[in-house]
Design a protein around this motif. Structure first.
Motif, PDB file in Angstrom:
ATOM      1  N   MET A   1      91.169  77.641  36.911  1.00  0.00           N
ATOM      2  CA  MET A   1      89.911  77.210  36.555  1.00  0.00           C
ATOM      3  C   MET A   1      88.897  77.901  37.113  1.00  0.00           C
ATOM      4  O   MET A   1      89.273  78.147  38.314  1.00  0.00           O
ATOM      5  CB  MET A   1      89.779  75.698  36.849  1.00  0.00           C
ATOM      6  N   SER A   2      87.896  78.325  36.508  1.00  0.00           N
ATOM      7  CA  SER A   2      86.654  79.405  37.022  1.00  0.00           C
ATOM      8  C   SER A   2      85.727  78.390  37.789  1.00  0.00           C
ATOM      9  O   SER A   2      85.578  77.259  37.191  1.00  0.00           O
ATOM     10  CB  SER A   2      86.054  80.140  36.193  1.00  0.00           C
ATOM     11  N   THR A   3      85.107  78.733  38.826  1.00  0.00           N
ATOM     12  CA  THR A   3      84.155  78.079  39.526  1.00  0.00           C
ATOM     13  C   THR A   3      82.880  78.700  39.150  1.00  0.00           C
ATOM     14  O   THR A   3      82.662  80.084  39.418  1.00  0.00           O
ATOM     15  CB  THR A   3      84.293  78.018  40.997  1.00  0.00           C
ATOM     16  N   TYR A   4      81.771  77.946  38.945  1.00  0.00           N
ATOM     17  CA  TYR A   4      80.350  78.671  38.681  1.00  0.00           C
ATOM     18  C   TYR A   4      79.217  78.428  39.432  1.00  0.00           C
ATOM     19  O   TYR A   4      79.166  76.969  39.728  1.00  0.00           O
ATOM     20  CB  TYR A   4      80.050  78.475  37.051  1.00  0.00           C
ATOM     21  N   ILE A   5      78.633  79.268  39.811  1.00  0.00           N
ATOM     22  CA  ILE A   5      77.179  78.796  40.375  1.00  0.00           C
ATOM     23  C   ILE A   5      76.010  79.588  39.435  1.00  0.00           C
ATOM     24  O   ILE A   5      76.186  80.632  38.988  1.00  0.00           O
ATOM     25  CB  ILE A   5      77.024  79.617  41.550  1.00  0.00           C
ATOM     26  N   VAL A   6      75.026  78.896  39.013  1.00  0.00           N
ATOM     27  CA  VAL A   6      74.032  79.175  38.233  1.00  0.00           C
ATOM     28  C   VAL A   6      72.718  79.558  39.174  1.00  0.00           C
ATOM     29  O   VAL A   6      72.478  78.758  39.804  1.00  0.00           O
ATOM     30  CB  VAL A   6      73.653  78.271  37.084  1.00  0.00           C
ATOM     31  N   VAL A   7      71.997  80.689  38.805  1.00  0.00           N
ATOM     32  CA  VAL A   7      71.039  81.004  39.634  1.00  0.00           C
ATOM     33  C   VAL A   7      70.020  81.370  38.669  1.00  0.00           C
ATOM     34  O   VAL A   7      69.998  81.925  37.544  1.00  0.00           O
ATOM     35  CB  VAL A   7      71.304  82.352  40.454  1.00  0.00           C
ATOM     36  N   VAL A   8      68.731  80.616  38.986  1.00  0.00           N
ATOM     37  CA  VAL A   8      67.572  80.619  37.924  1.00  0.00           C
ATOM     38  C   VAL A   8      66.586  81.222  38.737  1.00  0.00           C
ATOM     39  O   VAL A   8      65.900  80.791  39.513  1.00  0.00           O
ATOM     40  CB  VAL A   8      67.325  79.069  37.552  1.00  0.00           C
ATOM     41  N   ASP A   9      66.047  82.453  38.169  1.00  0.00           N
ATOM     42  CA  ASP A   9      64.889  82.978  38.672  1.00  0.00           C
ATOM     43  C   ASP A   9      64.222  84.052  37.790  1.00  0.00           C
ATOM     44  O   ASP A   9      64.977  84.767  36.808  1.00  0.00           O
ATOM     45  CB  ASP A   9      65.289  83.727  39.931  1.00  0.00           C
ATOM     46  N   ASP A  10      63.241  83.891  37.535  1.00  0.00           N
ATOM     47  CA  ASP A  10      62.125  84.820  36.562  1.00  0.00           C
ATOM     48  C   ASP A  10      62.012  86.170  36.869  1.00  0.00           C
ATOM     49  O   ASP A  10      61.716  87.159  36.109  1.00  0.00           O
ATOM     50  CB  ASP A  10      60.908  84.379  36.124  1.00  0.00           C
ATOM     51  N   GLU A  11      62.473  86.711  38.248  1.00  0.00           N
ATOM     52  CA  GLU A  11      62.297  87.964  38.599  1.00  0.00           C
ATOM     53  C   GLU A  11      63.884  88.780  38.447  1.00  0.00           C
ATOM     54  O   GLU A  11      64.866  88.120  38.999  1.00  0.00           O
ATOM     55  CB  GLU A  11      62.363  88.179  40.328  1.00  0.00           C
ATOM     56  N   PRO A  12      64.125  89.454  37.663  1.00  0.00           N
ATOM     57  CA  PRO A  12      65.338  90.119  37.057  1.00  0.00           C
ATOM     58  C   PRO A  12      66.185  90.906  38.344  1.00  0.00           C
ATOM     59  O   PRO A  12      67.092  90.892  38.343  1.00  0.00           O
ATOM     60  CB  PRO A  12      65.088  91.303  36.177  1.00  0.00           C
ATOM     61  N   ASP A  60      64.652  78.967  41.493  1.00  0.00           N
ATOM     62  CA  ASP A  60      63.307  79.223  42.035  1.00  0.00           C
ATOM     63  C   ASP A  60      62.343  78.125  41.544  1.00  0.00           C
ATOM     64  O   ASP A  60      62.686  77.599  40.534  1.00  0.00           O
ATOM     65  CB  ASP A  60      62.813  80.688  41.378  1.00  0.00           C
ATOM     66  N   ILE A  61      61.260  77.870  42.173  1.00  0.00           N
ATOM     67  CA  ILE A  61      60.661  76.790  42.031  1.00  0.00           C
ATOM     68  C   ILE A  61      59.330  77.210  40.989  1.00  0.00           C
ATOM     69  O   ILE A  61      59.144  76.967  39.904  1.00  0.00           O
ATOM     70  CB  ILE A  61      59.931  76.073  42.989  1.00  0.00           C
ATOM     71  N   ASN A  62      58.756  78.356  41.392  1.00  0.00           N
ATOM     72  CA  ASN A  62      57.641  78.995  40.618  1.00  0.00           C
ATOM     73  C   ASN A  62      58.008  80.008  39.402  1.00  0.00           C
ATOM     74  O   ASN A  62      58.408  81.089  39.830  1.00  0.00           O
ATOM     75  CB  ASN A  62      56.690  79.720  41.608  1.00  0.00           C
ATOM     76  N   MET A  63      58.263  79.561  38.233  1.00  0.00           N
ATOM     77  CA  MET A  63      58.422  80.536  37.162  1.00  0.00           C
ATOM     78  C   MET A  63      57.444  80.086  36.108  1.00  0.00           C
ATOM     79  O   MET A  63      57.077  78.833  35.758  1.00  0.00           O
ATOM     80  CB  MET A  63      59.953  80.099  36.605  1.00  0.00           C
ATOM     81  N   PRO A  64      57.195  81.079  35.209  1.00  0.00           N
ATOM     82  CA  PRO A  64      56.145  80.924  34.027  1.00  0.00           C
ATOM     83  C   PRO A  64      56.978  79.895  33.138  1.00  0.00           C
ATOM     84  O   PRO A  64      58.188  79.911  32.939  1.00  0.00           O
ATOM     85  CB  PRO A  64      56.133  82.174  33.428  1.00  0.00           C
ATOM     86  N   GLY A  65      56.047  79.204  32.398  1.00  0.00           N
ATOM     87  CA  GLY A  65      56.612  78.272  31.439  1.00  0.00           C
ATOM     88  C   GLY A  65      57.142  77.050  32.100  1.00  0.00           C
ATOM     89  O   GLY A  65      56.206  76.262  32.926  1.00  0.00           O
ATOM     90  N   MET A  66      58.457  76.662  31.792  1.00  0.00           N
ATOM     91  CA  MET A  66      58.962  75.237  32.819  1.00  0.00           C
ATOM     92  C   MET A  66      59.113  76.050  34.091  1.00  0.00           C
ATOM     93  O   MET A  66      59.929  77.010  34.464  1.00  0.00           O
ATOM     94  CB  MET A  66      60.101  75.049  31.978  1.00  0.00           C
ATOM     95  N   THR A  67      58.649  75.271  35.083  1.00  0.00           N
ATOM     96  CA  THR A  67      58.965  75.583  36.566  1.00  0.00           C
ATOM     97  C   THR A  67      60.198  74.783  36.766  1.00  0.00           C
ATOM     98  O   THR A  67      60.833  74.106  36.114  1.00  0.00           O
ATOM     99  CB  THR A  67      57.903  74.898  37.561  1.00  0.00           C
TER     100      THR A  67
END
Length: 139
Positions: A1-12, A60-67
Motif C-alpha cells: 500500500m502506498s502512503t501519500y502526503i498532499v502538498v497544496v501551494d500556489d507557488e510552483p 499554504d494559507i494564502n492562495m488566490p481563489g479559495m484560501t
C-alpha cells in the motif's frame, strides 16, 4: 500500500523544494507526495486517494481563489481523520487560532523548517504502520 502526503501551494517552485528535501524517501517509495496548485485541485486529489493511504495534508494559507483556511473545513469533512498542517508566512496568533478552530493539526511558519516537518512525517508514518499492523498483544 502506498502512503501519500498532499502538498497544496500556489507557488510552483514549492513542489520542487519538497521533492529535493524528501528525494530519498520519494525515490525509495517510502511515501508519495502529490502536489496541488490550488485548494480546489487539492480537494479533488484528496477524494481520489484511497483510505487509509493519505496520512497528511500540508497547505499554504494564502492562495488566490479559495484560501487554505477556506479549504480546511471542506477537506476535514471529506477526510476527518487526516491531519492538516497549515503553512504560512504570517503565523500570527489570530491566524493560528483560526486554523486550530477550523481543525488544523498545526501551523508551520515559512520558511519551512524541514527537520521539524520530517519529524512530523515520521510520526505520521509510524501511526499509519501501527494502523496497518494493529496493536501488539502480549499473552
Amino acid at each position: 500500500m502506498s502512503t501519500y502526503i498532499v502538498v497544496v501551494d500556489d507557488e510552483p517552485d514549492v513542489a520542487e523544494m519538497f521533492r529535493q528535501q524528501f528525494r530519498r524517501d520519494l525515490r525509495s517509495g517510502r511515501f508519495m507526495m502529490e502536489f496541488a496548485l490550488s485548494a480546489p485541485a487539492a480537494l479533488e486529489q484528496v477524494k481520489a486517494i484511497p483510505d487509509p493511504s493519505l496520512i497528511l495534508i500540508l497547505s499554504d494559507i494564502n492562495m488566490p481563489g479559495m484560501t487554505g483556511l477556506e479549504m480546511l473545513p471542506k477537506v476535514k469533512a471529506e477526510r476527518p481523520n487526516v491531519p492538516v498542517i497549515m503553512i504560512t508566512a504570517y503565523g500570527d496568533d489570530a491566524t493560528r487560532k483560526r486554523a486550530t478552530e477550523l481543525g488544523a493539526a498545526g501551523l508551520l511558519p515559512k520558511p519551512i523548517d524541514f527537520s521539524l516537518l520530517r519529524r512530523e512525517i515520521e510520526r505520521r508514518l509510524e501511526r499509519a504502520a501501527q494502523c496497518v499492523i494493529g496493536p501488539s498483544r502480549t499473552t
